[in-house]
Scaffold this active site. Structure first.
Site, PDB file in Angstrom:
ATOM      1  N   HIS A   1       2.904  14.359  -0.355  1.00 20.31           N
ATOM      2  CA  HIS A   1       3.240  14.160   1.070  1.00 20.31           C
ATOM      3  C   HIS A   1       4.694  14.541   1.325  1.00 20.31           C
ATOM      4  O   HIS A   1       5.025  15.219   2.290  1.00 20.31           O
ATOM      5  CB  HIS A   1       3.061  12.695   1.462  1.00 20.31           C
ATOM      6  CG  HIS A   1       1.639  12.236   1.574  1.00 20.31           C
ATOM      7  ND1 HIS A   1       0.697  12.897   2.321  1.00 20.31           N
ATOM      8  CD2 HIS A   1       0.997  11.137   1.066  1.00 20.31           C
ATOM      9  CE1 HIS A   1      -0.465  12.227   2.260  1.00 20.31           C
ATOM     10  NE2 HIS A   1      -0.303  11.169   1.505  1.00 20.31           N
TER      11      HIS A   1
ATOM     12  N   HIS B   1       0.854  -1.194   0.000  1.00 20.80           N
ATOM     13  CA  HIS B   1       0.000   0.000   0.000  1.00 20.80           C
ATOM     14  C   HIS B   1       0.890   1.244   0.000  1.00 20.80           C
ATOM     15  O   HIS B   1       1.766   1.401   0.843  1.00 20.80           O
ATOM     16  CB  HIS B   1      -0.947   0.012   1.204  1.00 20.80           C
ATOM     17  CG  HIS B   1      -1.972   1.098   1.068  1.00 20.80           C
ATOM     18  ND1 HIS B   1      -3.174   0.897   0.429  1.00 20.80           N
ATOM     19  CD2 HIS B   1      -1.941   2.403   1.415  1.00 20.80           C
ATOM     20  CE1 HIS B   1      -3.851   2.044   0.410  1.00 20.80           C
ATOM     21  NE2 HIS B   1      -3.113   2.968   1.001  1.00 20.80           N
ATOM     22  N   ALA B   2       0.648   2.146  -0.947  1.00 16.06           N
ATOM     23  CA  ALA B   2       1.538   3.293  -1.156  1.00 16.06           C
ATOM     24  C   ALA B   2       1.629   4.175   0.085  1.00 16.06           C
ATOM     25  O   ALA B   2       0.627   4.439   0.749  1.00 16.06           O
ATOM     26  CB  ALA B   2       1.032   4.121  -2.335  1.00 16.06           C
TER      27      ALA B   2
ATOM     28  N   HIS C   1      -6.657   0.623   5.511  1.00 15.59           N
ATOM     29  CA  HIS C   1      -6.651   1.599   6.599  1.00 15.59           C
ATOM     30  C   HIS C   1      -7.307   1.090   7.884  1.00 15.59           C
ATOM     31  O   HIS C   1      -7.088   1.674   8.939  1.00 15.59           O
ATOM     32  CB  HIS C   1      -7.315   2.892   6.129  1.00 15.59           C
ATOM     33  CG  HIS C   1      -6.662   3.440   4.880  1.00 15.59           C
ATOM     34  ND1 HIS C   1      -6.798   2.827   3.650  1.00 15.59           N
ATOM     35  CD2 HIS C   1      -5.844   4.498   4.685  1.00 15.59           C
ATOM     36  CE1 HIS C   1      -6.108   3.500   2.747  1.00 15.59           C
ATOM     37  NE2 HIS C   1      -5.518   4.514   3.339  1.00 15.59           N
TER      38      HIS C   1
ATOM     39  N   TYR D   1      -9.351  11.435   3.606  1.00 19.14           N
ATOM     40  CA  TYR D   1      -9.493  11.347   2.140  1.00 19.14           C
ATOM     41  C   TYR D   1     -10.789  11.991   1.669  1.00 19.14           C
ATOM     42  O   TYR D   1     -10.859  12.526   0.576  1.00 19.14           O
ATOM     43  CB  TYR D   1      -9.422   9.894   1.676  1.00 19.14           C
ATOM     44  CG  TYR D   1      -8.150   9.205   2.119  1.00 19.14           C
ATOM     45  CD1 TYR D   1      -6.915   9.564   1.591  1.00 19.14           C
ATOM     46  CD2 TYR D   1      -8.174   8.219   3.103  1.00 19.14           C
ATOM     47  CE1 TYR D   1      -5.748   8.948   2.010  1.00 19.14           C
ATOM     48  CE2 TYR D   1      -7.016   7.594   3.531  1.00 19.14           C
ATOM     49  CZ  TYR D   1      -5.802   7.965   2.977  1.00 19.14           C
ATOM     50  OH  TYR D   1      -4.646   7.364   3.403  1.00 19.14           O
TER      51      TYR D   1
ATOM     52  N   GLU E   1      -3.395  14.863   2.522  1.00 20.80           N
ATOM     53  CA  GLU E   1      -3.846  13.974   1.447  1.00 20.80           C
ATOM     54  C   GLU E   1      -4.212  14.735   0.177  1.00 20.80           C
ATOM     55  O   GLU E   1      -4.353  14.133  -0.888  1.00 20.80           O
ATOM     56  CB  GLU E   1      -5.048  13.145   1.915  1.00 20.80           C
ATOM     57  CG  GLU E   1      -4.781  12.270   3.138  1.00 20.80           C
ATOM     58  CD  GLU E   1      -3.632  11.291   2.936  1.00 20.80           C
ATOM     59  OE1 GLU E   1      -3.320  10.947   1.780  1.00 20.80           O
ATOM     60  OE2 GLU E   1      -3.020  10.884   3.951  1.00 20.80           O
TER      61      GLU E   1
ATOM     62  N   HIS F   1       0.373  11.853  -5.752  1.00 20.72           N
ATOM     63  CA  HIS F   1      -0.205  11.904  -4.404  1.00 20.72           C
ATOM     64  C   HIS F   1       0.902  11.732  -3.359  1.00 20.72           C
ATOM     65  O   HIS F   1       1.018  12.515  -2.410  1.00 20.72           O
ATOM     66  CB  HIS F   1      -1.266  10.797  -4.275  1.00 20.72           C
ATOM     67  CG  HIS F   1      -1.840  10.657  -2.911  1.00 20.72           C
ATOM     68  ND1 HIS F   1      -3.023  11.240  -2.536  1.00 20.72           N
ATOM     69  CD2 HIS F   1      -1.390  10.007  -1.798  1.00 20.72           C
ATOM     70  CE1 HIS F   1      -3.276  10.961  -1.265  1.00 20.72           C
ATOM     71  NE2 HIS F   1      -2.300  10.205  -0.791  1.00 20.72           N
ATOM     72  N   GLU F   2       1.723  10.707  -3.549  1.00 16.55           N
ATOM     73  CA  GLU F   2       2.759  10.419  -2.546  1.00 16.55           C
ATOM     74  C   GLU F   2       3.809  11.525  -2.500  1.00 16.55           C
ATOM     75  O   GLU F   2       4.255  11.929  -1.424  1.00 16.55           O
ATOM     76  CB  GLU F   2       3.422   9.059  -2.823  1.00 16.55           C
ATOM     77  CG  GLU F   2       2.477   7.868  -2.714  1.00 16.55           C
ATOM     78  CD  GLU F   2       1.715   7.811  -1.396  1.00 16.55           C
ATOM     79  OE1 GLU F   2       2.231   8.305  -0.369  1.00 16.55           O
ATOM     80  OE2 GLU F   2       0.579   7.301  -1.393  1.00 16.55           O
TER      81      GLU F   2
HETATM   82  O1  X8Z Z   1      -4.259   5.345   0.928  1.00 16.88           O
HETATM   83  C1  X8Z Z   1      -4.199   6.185   0.050  1.00 16.88           C
HETATM   84  C2  X8Z Z   1      -2.848   6.703  -0.432  1.00 16.88           C
HETATM   85  C3  X8Z Z   1      -1.827   6.678   0.625  1.00 16.88           C
HETATM   86  S1  X8Z Z   1      -2.096   7.911   1.825  1.00 16.88           S
HETATM   87  C4  X8Z Z   1      -2.361   5.844  -1.575  1.00 16.88           C
HETATM   88  N1  X8Z Z   1      -5.325   6.632  -0.541  1.00 16.88           N
HETATM   89  C5  X8Z Z   1      -6.637   6.144  -0.158  1.00 16.88           C
HETATM   90  C6  X8Z Z   1      -6.831   4.691  -0.549  1.00 16.88           C
HETATM   91  O2  X8Z Z   1      -6.024   4.173  -1.345  1.00 16.88           O
HETATM   92  O3  X8Z Z   1      -7.788   4.087  -0.086  1.00 16.88           O
HETATM   93  C7  X8Z Z   1      -5.404   7.664  -1.576  1.00 16.88           C
HETATM   94  C8  X8Z Z   1      -6.857   7.785  -1.918  1.00 16.88           C
HETATM   95  C9  X8Z Z   1      -7.622   7.017  -0.884  1.00 16.88           C
HETATM   96 ZN    ZN Z   2      -1.803   9.818   1.161  1.00 13.17          ZN
END
Ligand code: X8Z
Ligand code: ZN
Length: 622
Positions: free
Chosen positions: A397, A363-364, A521, A531, A421, A393-394
């Site tokens: 951050h 997960h990024a 998450h 988000y 975010e 996105h990354e």
């Molecule tokens: O978790 C993330 C990022 C890392 S902060 C890739 N996002 C959420 C997800 O993937 O569920 C970005 C958008 C929503």
């Molecule tokens: Zn993020």
């Protein structure tokens, strides 16, 4: 059959944004001036304490936490990029040490509650109380167990796989690629269901985690972890959900129009038995493992008349972009705004690809290991347009982290977690056809007659996400507040999925299912409202930066690429970190102190007209 390797024992909180000193602040933001929190210290003790004592206390917190947080950050990185028994032990050890230290100081900060200190000192004392996302109780056995659970859950997610049989297993990355492109409803259902088996064994430890974390929250002076999470937004914790309702109310009519069109087109493609026209949409058909963004089904729902919408995935593949070239290209965008290039160590130490022969958390996420310049990302990059956006996105951050690095430790965070975010996403809104042509990814800029196609693609990615961004913590707040029993966890999840998203489980859920655990998450304990906020904020930020850049294009065609004025305005906000309430930071860049979804209405106005026309003979809603 699901196979995962439980990672034995302890460690850390995985997050999306990790900074050395904030390893424990899951995500990015402790936040301000809450009135909730610890009870006042008796006046007799307070009278002996002075402003100088409070400042000395904060200096000690800074020194002690900084000392421990760097090895903790390295241990967390090692664990996330090499999931095994030993890295689990080491990162759990540091995670526990650091969270216990922070919790102890958070409780101790209450002794200054009745001391007349300056606003800045008060703000830092308050932030100390709000910093922990999951608070360990003072009981060392419970604190150790809490760290162990955090490690175990995130390790289970990171190492999770679905095995069709003994020989054939699929990683989440592999299944996600299929969910995005396959139109075989049976295969989609198999992967949808298979991945959720990974979450079943998480449930019992998750329940245990909620119990211990709530004890910790009570010791900090909160009713429970739900209140702690809602107290971080510069307003009373109970007002914050009302603010979210207000924002959702602004977006809802547009979402319903989008939903109506998508359901009708999916029903045409898969048949009304699979996609009934009067019910929520089955969750496996929307191009994403969680049905959270729908851009991957654009080809099924696009307008009938041919539309020239740049296919970024195809362009990247045709031009031989690999993961490094994609990241370099994203870095170039930030450089064009005036941000300094990323350090050499970023390129040496980041994880850009899924490693061979070991488990890693794909997960990024974005990291700053030393709170100075040791910036890194951790991703398993695929060559797609979607991943190109995630890279931006990354990096958003990382540039934020670097911008606030000179703030005092407790201010090294974003104005609120939605801001962290939103930054990279704001930049990604500038990946317009004009920009793609400028960097040579496409030859021609499609004319305005193609705008509906482009807006629809963006809405599938961004607007479809908004109710998902909202419902995850609607679920968690109830769970963390103890309003529902563990037996009700999964049914509540699907109630909220249906209510907000109009999406339903494609097959009946077993009584032991724990579908929220299949979303990163939840086991990683990263709050999700960030988000939702980011999806509102990024349009406001985009609008403000386009104005500053002097763009005369329609909002959806504006790119701030190469605007140093926009870059400076952005940097001015980022540099503030968490030093002021988020409303101040917002005003600095946008001139307004309110989050507001009316920019979204403006951005997508032509699409709304088009959707209403498509839907005019359809029965919408679910
Ligand atoms: O978790 C993330 C990022 C890392 S902060 C890739 N996002 C959420 C997800 O993937 O569920 C970005 C958008 C929503
Ligand atoms: Zn993020």
């Amino acid at each position: 059959m699901m196979r995962f390797k439980p990672v034995p024992k302890p460690a850390l909180l995985s997050t999306c944004v990790l900074a050395a000193t904030l390893t424990l602040f899951s995500g990015c933001t402790p936040a301000p001036e809450s009135t909730t929190g610890n009870a006042d210290t008796p006046a007799s003790a307070a009278t002996k304490l002075t402003v100088a004592d409070a400042r000395a206390f904060l200096a000690k917190v800074d020194a002690d936490v900084s000392k421990l947080s760097q090895p903790a950050a390295h241990a967390a990185w090692a664990y996330a990029t090499h999931i095994n028994y030993d890295t689990a032990q080491v990162s759990a050890y540091f995670s526990e040490q650091l969270s216990v230290l922070m919790a102890r100081y958070a409780v101790e900060a209450a002794k200054f509650n009745a001391v007349d200190v300056d606003a800045d000192t008060r703000r830092q004392l308050n932030l100390l109380k709000l910093g922990l996302e999951i608070a360990p109780p003072a009981d060392p056995v419970k604190a150790e167990r809490l760290a162990a659970i955090g490690s175990e859950l995130s390790g289970m997610y990171g190492a999770g796989k679905y095995c069709r049989d003994e020989q054939t297993c699929f990683s989440l990355v592999e299944m996600s690629a299929q969910m995005a492109t396959s139109r075989d409803a049976d295969l989609l259902l198999e992967f949808w269901d298979g991945w959720r088996e990974a979450a079943v064994p998480m449930k019992d430890i998750f329940v245990e985690q909620v119990g211990i974390a709530n004890e910790g929250a009570v010791e900090l002076g909160y009713a429970n972890t739900s209140e702690l999470w809602r107290a971080k937004y510069d307003m009373p914790a109970d007002d914050f959900p009302k603010e979210l309702d207000r924002l959702w109310g602004q977006v809802e009519p547009f979402y319903e129009a989008l939903h109506c069109h998508v359901r009708a087109e999916l029903s045409d493609h898969y048949g009304a038995e699979t996609v009934p026209l009067d019910q929520p949409i089955p969750a496996h058909l929307l191009g994403n493992m969680w049905a959270q963004s729908w851009g991957n089904v654009y080809d099924l729902v696009k307008p009938e008349q041919p539309m020239n919408v740049p296919n970024v995935t195809q362009a990247l593949v045709e031009q031989g972009y690999d993961e490094i070239k994609m990241v370099r290209q994203a870095e170039d965008f930030f450089s064009s705004l005036g941000f300094a290039p990323l350090p050499d160590t970023f390129w040496e130490r980041s994880m850009f690809q899924k490693p061979e022969g070991r488990e890693a958390q794909c997960h990024a996420s974005a990291w700053n290991l030393d709170d100075q310049d040791d910036l890194r990302i951790k991703m398993c990059i695929q060559t797609t347009g979607e991943e190109f956006n995630v890279i931006h996105h990354e990096l958003g951050h990382n540039y934020y982290q670097r911008a606030y690095k000179d703030q005092p430790m407790l201010y090294r965070g974003s104005a609120n977690d939605g801001f962290h975010e939103a930054i990279g996403d704001t930049i990604a809104l500038s990946i317009t056809p004009t920009y793609l042509q400028q960097i040579g990814l496409i030859d021609e800029i499609p004319d305005a007659s193609n705008d509906i196609g482009m807006l629809l693609k963006t809405a599938l990615d961004k607007i479809a996400f908004i109710p998902f961004g909202l419902m995850v913590d609607q679920w968690r707040w109830q769970v963390l507040a103890g309003d529902v029993t563990p037996e009700q966890y999964n049914s509540l999840w699907w109630e909220l999925r249906e209510k907000y998203q109009g999406v339903m489980a494609p097959i009946e859920r077993d009584s032991d299912a724990f579908d929220p655990g299949a979303k990163y998450h939840v086991p990683a304990n990263v709050s999700y409202t960030r988000y939702f906020l980011a999806h509102i904020l990024q349009f406001q930020f985009h609008q403000a930066l386009c104005d500053i850049a002097g763009s005369e294009e329609a909002l959806h065609r504006c790119s701030i690429f190469a605007s140093e004025e926009a870059g400076k305005a952005l940097n001015d906000m980022l540099e503030m970190g968490l030093s002021k309430p988020w409303q101040d930071a917002m005003e600095t860049m946008t001139g307004t102190r309110q989050m507001d979804a009316s920019t979204i209405e403006r951005y997508f106005a032509p699409l709304k007209t088009w959707l209403d026309e498509q839907n005019k003979d359809r029965q919408c809603g679910w």
